[in-house]
Each structure stands twice: as structure tokens, then as C-alpha cells.
Design an enzyme around this catalytic site. Structure first.
Site, PDB file in Angstrom:
ATOM      1  CD  GLU A 227     -12.083  21.662  16.145  1.00  0.00           C
ATOM      2  OE1 GLU A 227     -11.178  22.095  16.894  1.00  0.00           O
ATOM      3  OE2 GLU A 227     -12.968  22.365  15.652  1.00  0.00           O
ATOM      4  CB  CYS A 261      -9.693  25.502  17.403  1.00  0.00           C
ATOM      5  SG  CYS A 261     -10.807  25.387  18.817  1.00  0.00           S
TER       6      CYS A 261
END
Length: 453
Positions: A227, A261
Site C-alpha cells: 500500500e 496516503c
């Protein structure tokens, strides 16, 4: 490891580093633990995870304060992170049996064909500082419950969080070696991952770190879940509820002091509502409180490290030099600590940092879209593909356009978020694989076909 409180610059703790020798010893302990852990009834592993949830719930303030001291997260948001970890653990404690139950398939009369889900072994996790509890529990809760064992290499500025999480699993009754936290330098990760005893790895972090992990894992044929970064579009269409979009957009960009993020980073606004939306977004940014992260009224605390704030400001300056306009913010605050104000940039020049790079802090890039088609084209014009948000009062329109955005998840009239009930992960430069839901717990298992005649 010297831990520095980013809000004050004070050294708050020193931890002794581990080295590759310690890591090898830890691996041996993990292997010993795995042999018995993998055969432990799933129901027992679920009950132990419930114990973890209870410990988190009983010690929310303790862990939230630790997080705030180490990386500067506003205390109210730190409490929310611990509560979310508790929810995650309860989710898998309740649903792991359903997620990991045998799947039966059509087969000839008198035979039986099924898929069973068996653990792989030792999973190495390389985790970031920005959500120091949530990111760890996001891998640990499902992977350990599936019968794997875990070794955590956490970010170097949150060693206290790393050790606290190890203690939580120990206090919950997990056997020694099922979950270990090693205070290792990044340089040791390659050797650790190359060890035959490590069967898989998961990383949340930067693109370069993801490439390094993927390269080593590929050389040794090991499964990975990555990720990575994001530059999430927040698309505001001409029929959006502008009050709701601006209020949510300000939070979506500035949560965790902008260090997320999945934060909304590129605001793409239909020309018909552009001026009105920008005015409202400026008002929302201006209303946010920057201050002491231990204060309940603080919305935005310091950036986690001085060098990170300096890098962010350099990106802003380069974008402004290229032609971007600062609507609000744009300069580090004149106070102790790496505090950066909520910032909005418009007139984003093509190829500037605000256009092409991930700005990991409270800085929003705003684009004007001529129409719906231009908005979707701009949303997809990025190397990243983690999440996206679309704002429209026409649900069918939102659903239709969500299918055209290249991202791991798209939320209509909501900010992008991770939720234990649904898969989470990215595409393109934002990584691969999925966490959470039934897919997440099945990422690091052997899907074994068993056919009996």
C-alpha cells in the site's frame, strides 16, 4: 533510537536498536511459535483477538497520548485511531471463521472438492509512522488470526508505539513469538526478507520502499501486499452540495495534519461552481485550528519531522515559482516545531510538484474542470491510484462516474476511508493487493484445493 516530540523538539525516550542478529533470533522464535499457533483452533485465535480489542478499549487514552508524543497526531484523532483498531479486532474476532471456512465446489457424485485456507508462516511487516497503531493492526489482526505469525519493522520515529503493540498482544495471551516488534534499521529489511523462514511481506510506505520490497520478494518468490502513496482526486461536480463538499473536503485534506496516503490532495471542480467552491474551501481551511496536538481543540498538529515539513514547503515553493497561486497558507508557521498551515494552491502548472507529486501535508491543489468529461480525465491523470471521491447529488451519476476512475476505491459524497468491512488497496503506483474484509484475511494463506473421491 532517540524519540523526539515533534511539537516541542524535546527528546522523550531512547530505545536500544536491534540488529540483524537480533532479527535472526527473532525469526527462530517465530518459527517455534508458528508450529503450534497454526494448529490452534480458529475459535481460540478469535477469542485472543477479542482480548486485544478489550485492552485497546480499556487503554485508549494511554495509547493515544503515546502516539501524539511520538509523531504529533492531534489527540482527538489519536483516540479515534485506537477506537478504530478496537473495531477492527472485534470485526475479525466475529467474522474470521466465516472468512476462512472451507469453500465447496461442484464435483462428480460421490466425490468432494473444496478449497481450504491455510496460513503461510512468518509474515514480515514494514509499517509507517503516520498511523502507527492502525497500520499495524490492519495487518496483524487478520494475518495472525489466519494462523500466521508476524514480525514488525516499524518506522524509526515511533518505537514506543511498536513496543506497546507487542505488549498488547502479549498481555492478551498470545504465545511468545506470534507477534514480535524489532527496532531495526531499514537497511536490514532486505536480508530479513531474503531469509527462507520469512514467507511473505506487507509494506505500507513510499514508492521506492515498495519497489525495494517487491524486488527482493520477487527474487525469492515471496508473496507481497503493498500500500503505497496516493494523490487522491476529490471531484466536485456542478450539482454537488457545496457546503457539504467543502466542509468534508477540508477534513479529507487535513486529517492527521495532512499526512495520509488517502487524503484528498487534488480538488477537481466543475467550472460552473469553481469560484463558489474555492471560496467556501478557503473559509473551511481558515477555520481550522493549528496548535498543540495534546489540546482537544487542535485540528492540525506539527508535521512528524522537521525534514518532512521542509520537503513539503520546497514542493510548495517550486509550484508557486512555476505559476501556482497561494489562496491561503503557504509558509511555515513562526513557532517552535515543524508546523505548516492549511494551504490551498490554485492555477496548478502542469508538471509542477503540486501537479505530479504526492504532497504529504496540509496542502490542497485545486483544478478547474470545464465539464464532467474533463473532470474525470484530470482525476485519472496521475501515476497514483489509491482512492477517489466524487460529489454530486445525483447518485446514479456518481455511481456511473465512479466506474470510470482508476483507483482502488471510490467514494461518492464521502471522503476516502478504510473500513474493516470492505477491501482496501490501490492500483498503478499506489501498490497492489488488498487489506481488510474477507479478501484481506485471505491474502497470506495457501488456498489449498482438496479433492476426495
Amino acid at each position: 533510537m532517540n524519540v523526539i516530540n515533534p511539537a516541542t523538539g524535546d527528546r522523550i525516550e531512547t530505545y536500544e536498536d536491534d540488529d540483524i542478529g537480533d532479527a535472526k533470533e527473532g525469526l527462530e522464535t517465530s518459527m517455534d511459535a508458528y508450529e503450534s499457533w497454526r494448529t490452534r483452533p480458529l475459535r481460540e485465535r478469535e477469542l485472543l483477538l477479542s482480548n486485544v480489542a478489550d485492552i485497546l478499549g480499556e487503554n485508549t487514552e494511554k495509547y493515544a497520548e503515546l502516539m501524539t508524543r511520538e509523531m504529533g497526531k492531534p489527540i482527538s484523532q489519536a483516540r479515534g485511531e485506537i477506537e478504530k483498531c478496537e473495531w477492527l479486532c472485534n470485526h475479525y474476532a466475529e467474522h474470521a471463521d466465516a472468512y476462512l471456512g472451507d469453500d465447496y465446489h461442484p464435483s462428480p457424485a460421490g466425490s468432494a472438492a473444496k478449497t481450504s485456507y491455510e496460513p503461510l508462516g512468518v509474515v514480515l511487516a514494514v509499517m509507517p509512522w503516520n498511523f502507527p497503531f492502525w497500520q499495524v493492526f490492519r495487518f496483524a489482526a487478520p494475518y495472525l488470526t489466519a494462523g500466521n505469525v508476524g514480525i514488525l519493522k516499524h518506522a524509526s520515529n515511533v518505537p514506543g508505539c511498536a513496543k506497546a503493540i507487542e505488549e498488547i498482544f502479549r498481555d492478551a495471551g498470545y504465545p511468545e513469538g506470534v507477534f514480535q516488534s524489532l527496532l531495526l534499521p531499514s537497511s536490514s529489511v532486505e536480508d530479513l526478507l531474503a531469509d527462507d523462514r520469512v514467507k511473505a511481506a506487507t509494506l505500507t510506505g513510499s514508492g521506492p520502499a515498495g519497489r525495494a520490497i517487491a524486488s527482493t520478494a520477487g527474487e525469492h518468490l515471496k508473496k507481497t501486499v503493498l500500500e503505497l502513496g496516493g494523490s487522491d482526486p476529490f471531484v466536485v461536480l456542478d450539482d454537488a452540495d457545496l457546503d457539504d463538499a467543502a466542509e468534508t473536503g477540508a477534513w479529507a485534506r487535513n486529517q492527521n495534519s495532512g499526512q495520509s496516503c488517502i487524503a484528498a490532495k487534488r480538488f477537481i471542480v466543475h467550472d460552473d461552481v469553481y469560484d463558489e467552491f474555492v471560496d467556501r474551501l478557503v473559509d473551511e481551511f481558515d477555520a481550522l485550528t493549528v496548535g498543540d496536538p495534546m489540546d482537544d481543540d487542535t485540528d492540525i498538529g506539527p508535521q512528524a519531522r522537521v525534514d518532512l515539513m521542509e520537503e513539503l514547503h520546497e514542493q510548495v515553493e517550486e509550484s508557486v515559482d512555476a505559476g501556482a497561486t497561494v489562496e491561503i497558507g503557504g509558509e511555515p508557521l513562526d513557532r517552535e516545531g515543524p508546523f505548516y498551515p492549511p494551504t490551498i494552491l490554485t492555477d496548478i502548472p502542469e508538471g509542477s510538484p503540486a501537479d505530479t507529486e504526492e504532497l504529504f501535508g496540509p496542502v490542497a491543489s485545486v483544478y478547474r474542470a470545464t465539464d464532467e468529461e474533463d473532470a474525470i480525465e484530470t482525476a485519472n491523470d496521475t501515476e497514483f491510484g489509491l482512492g477517489a471521491s466524487i460529489w454530486t447529488q445525483d447518485r446514479d451519476r456518481g455511481d456511473r462516474l465512479a466506474g470510470r476512475i482508476n483507483a482502488g476505491c471510490v467514494y461518492v459524497n464521502q471522503l476516502v476511508k478504510s473500513d474493516p468491512r470492505v477491501p482496501f488497496g490501490g492500483v498503478k503506483e499506489s501498490g497492489y493487493g488488498r487489506e481488510l474484509s474477507e479478501i484481506g484475511i485471505q491474502e497470506f494463506v495457501n488456498r489449498k484445493t482438496i479433492w476426495v473421491e
